[in-house]
Scaffold this motif. Structure first.
Motif, PDB file in Angstrom:
ATOM      1  N   SER A   1       0.850  -1.184   0.000  1.00  0.00           N
ATOM      2  CA  SER A   1       0.000   0.000   0.000  1.00  0.00           C
ATOM      3  C   SER A   1       0.889   1.238   0.000  1.00  0.00           C
ATOM      4  N   PHE A   2       0.747   2.027  -1.052  1.00  0.00           N
ATOM      5  CA  PHE A   2       1.472   3.285  -1.146  1.00  0.00           C
ATOM      6  C   PHE A   2       0.676   4.227  -2.035  1.00  0.00           C
ATOM      7  N   ARG A   3       0.931   5.497  -1.883  1.00  0.00           N
ATOM      8  CA  ARG A   3       0.195   6.520  -2.616  1.00  0.00           C
ATOM      9  C   ARG A   3       0.933   6.855  -3.906  1.00  0.00           C
ATOM     10  N   VAL A   4       0.242   6.811  -5.033  1.00  0.00           N
ATOM     11  CA  VAL A   4       0.826   7.143  -6.327  1.00  0.00           C
ATOM     12  C   VAL A   4       0.530   8.605  -6.625  1.00  0.00           C
ATOM     13  N   ILE A   5       1.591   9.357  -6.896  1.00  0.00           N
ATOM     14  CA  ILE A   5       1.443  10.778  -7.209  1.00  0.00           C
ATOM     15  C   ILE A   5       1.623  10.950  -8.718  1.00  0.00           C
ATOM     16  N   PRO A   6       0.691  11.572  -9.397  1.00  0.00           N
ATOM     17  CA  PRO A   6       0.838  11.766 -10.842  1.00  0.00           C
ATOM     18  C   PRO A   6       2.014  12.683 -11.168  1.00  0.00           C
ATOM     19  N   ARG A   7       2.519  12.554 -12.396  1.00  0.00           N
ATOM     20  CA  ARG A   7       3.638  13.386 -12.835  1.00  0.00           C
ATOM     21  C   ARG A   7       3.246  14.856 -12.752  1.00  0.00           C
ATOM     22  N   GLN A   8       4.127  15.655 -12.185  1.00  0.00           N
ATOM     23  CA  GLN A   8       3.876  17.083 -11.995  1.00  0.00           C
ATOM     24  C   GLN A   8       4.227  17.856 -13.271  1.00  0.00           C
ATOM     25  N   ALA A   9       3.854  19.117 -13.324  1.00  0.00           N
ATOM     26  CA  ALA A   9       4.085  19.951 -14.506  1.00  0.00           C
ATOM     27  C   ALA A   9       5.574  20.191 -14.747  1.00  0.00           C
ATOM     28  N   ASP A  10       6.391  20.166 -13.692  1.00  0.00           N
ATOM     29  CA  ASP A  10       7.828  20.413 -13.852  1.00  0.00           C
ATOM     30  C   ASP A  10       8.627  19.116 -13.952  1.00  0.00           C
ATOM     31  N   GLU A  11       7.980  18.012 -14.323  1.00  0.00           N
ATOM     32  CA  GLU A  11       8.652  16.724 -14.459  1.00  0.00           C
ATOM     33  C   GLU A  11       8.440  16.169 -15.865  1.00  0.00           C
ATOM     34  N   PHE A  12       9.301  15.231 -16.251  1.00  0.00           N
ATOM     35  CA  PHE A  12       9.158  14.583 -17.556  1.00  0.00           C
ATOM     36  C   PHE A  12       9.530  13.111 -17.408  1.00  0.00           C
ATOM     37  N   THR A  13       9.094  12.298 -18.360  1.00  0.00           N
ATOM     38  CA  THR A  13       9.434  10.882 -18.383  1.00  0.00           C
ATOM     39  C   THR A  13      10.473  10.665 -19.458  1.00  0.00           C
ATOM     40  N   CYS A  14      11.602  10.092 -19.069  1.00  0.00           N
ATOM     41  CA  CYS A  14      12.681   9.827 -20.013  1.00  0.00           C
ATOM     42  C   CYS A  14      12.219   8.749 -20.992  1.00  0.00           C
ATOM     43  N   SER A  15      12.511   8.941 -22.282  1.00  0.00           N
ATOM     44  CA  SER A  15      12.072   7.988 -23.295  1.00  0.00           C
ATOM     45  C   SER A  15      12.981   6.766 -23.372  1.00  0.00           C
ATOM     46  N   ARG A  16      14.104   6.776 -22.659  1.00  0.00           N
ATOM     47  CA  ARG A  16      15.008   5.614 -22.657  1.00  0.00           C
ATOM     48  C   ARG A  16      14.860   4.765 -21.398  1.00  0.00           C
ATOM     49  N   CYS A  17      14.903   5.380 -20.222  1.00  0.00           N
ATOM     50  CA  CYS A  17      14.831   4.617 -18.968  1.00  0.00           C
ATOM     51  C   CYS A  17      13.418   4.602 -18.379  1.00  0.00           C
ATOM     52  N   PHE A  18      12.516   5.435 -18.914  1.00  0.00           N
ATOM     53  CA  PHE A  18      11.107   5.513 -18.492  1.00  0.00           C
ATOM     54  C   PHE A  18      10.940   5.919 -17.030  1.00  0.00           C
ATOM     55  N   LEU A  19      11.922   6.626 -16.478  1.00  0.00           N
ATOM     56  CA  LEU A  19      11.814   7.158 -15.126  1.00  0.00           C
ATOM     57  C   LEU A  19      11.343   8.600 -15.194  1.00  0.00           C
ATOM     58  N   VAL A  20      10.636   9.028 -14.167  1.00  0.00           N
ATOM     59  CA  VAL A  20      10.162  10.410 -14.087  1.00  0.00           C
ATOM     60  C   VAL A  20      11.255  11.235 -13.419  1.00  0.00           C
ATOM     61  N   HIS A  21      11.681  12.313 -14.080  1.00  0.00           N
ATOM     62  CA  HIS A  21      12.739  13.197 -13.588  1.00  0.00           C
ATOM     63  C   HIS A  21      12.218  14.630 -13.526  1.00  0.00           C
ATOM     64  N   HIS A  22      12.907  15.459 -12.763  1.00  0.00           N
ATOM     65  CA  HIS A  22      12.622  16.893 -12.726  1.00  0.00           C
ATOM     66  C   HIS A  22      13.158  17.514 -14.021  1.00  0.00           C
TER      67      HIS A  22
END
Length: 99
Positions: free
Chosen positions: A59-80
């Motif tokens: 059980s954990f809370r999922v926070i949607p991607r914020q406006a100042d974040e992006f998802t890398c197209s290679r590693c698929f991680l969300v970064h600032h």
């Protein structure tokens, strides 16, 4: 071994006066302080890799991607946005993947 820092320290003269029997007794005391563990008790809390976790509930809370974040197209991680290295053909790439 606990150290009493308030006790008086031995000088070089005091160290030279220790008898051979005292030194051997100290050595025997240190070697007898080993800890015996019952193998059944030690393995009780260990989990092996690949263990069946189908009955576990996370059980954990999922926070949607914020406006100042992006998802890398290679590693698929969300970064600032500060981690954005390049954008090519609409693909956002982080600094770690670009290196």
């Amino acid at each position: 071994m606990a150290t009493d820092y308030d006790s008086p320290r031995k000088t070089d003269d005091d160290l030279g006066e220790d008898s051979l029997q005292e030194l051997q007794a100290r050595r025997m005391d240190k070697s007898s302080s080993t800890i015996d563990l019952d193998p059944d008790d030690a393995a009780e809390g260990l989990e092996l890799p690949g263990a069946d976790l189908s009955n576990e509930e996370l059980s954990f809370r999922v926070i949607p991607r914020q406006a100042d974040e992006f998802t890398c197209s290679r590693c698929f991680l969300v970064h600032h946005r500060s981690q954005l290295a390049e954008e090519s053909k609409g693909q956002l790439i982080c600094r770690e993947c670009a290196a």
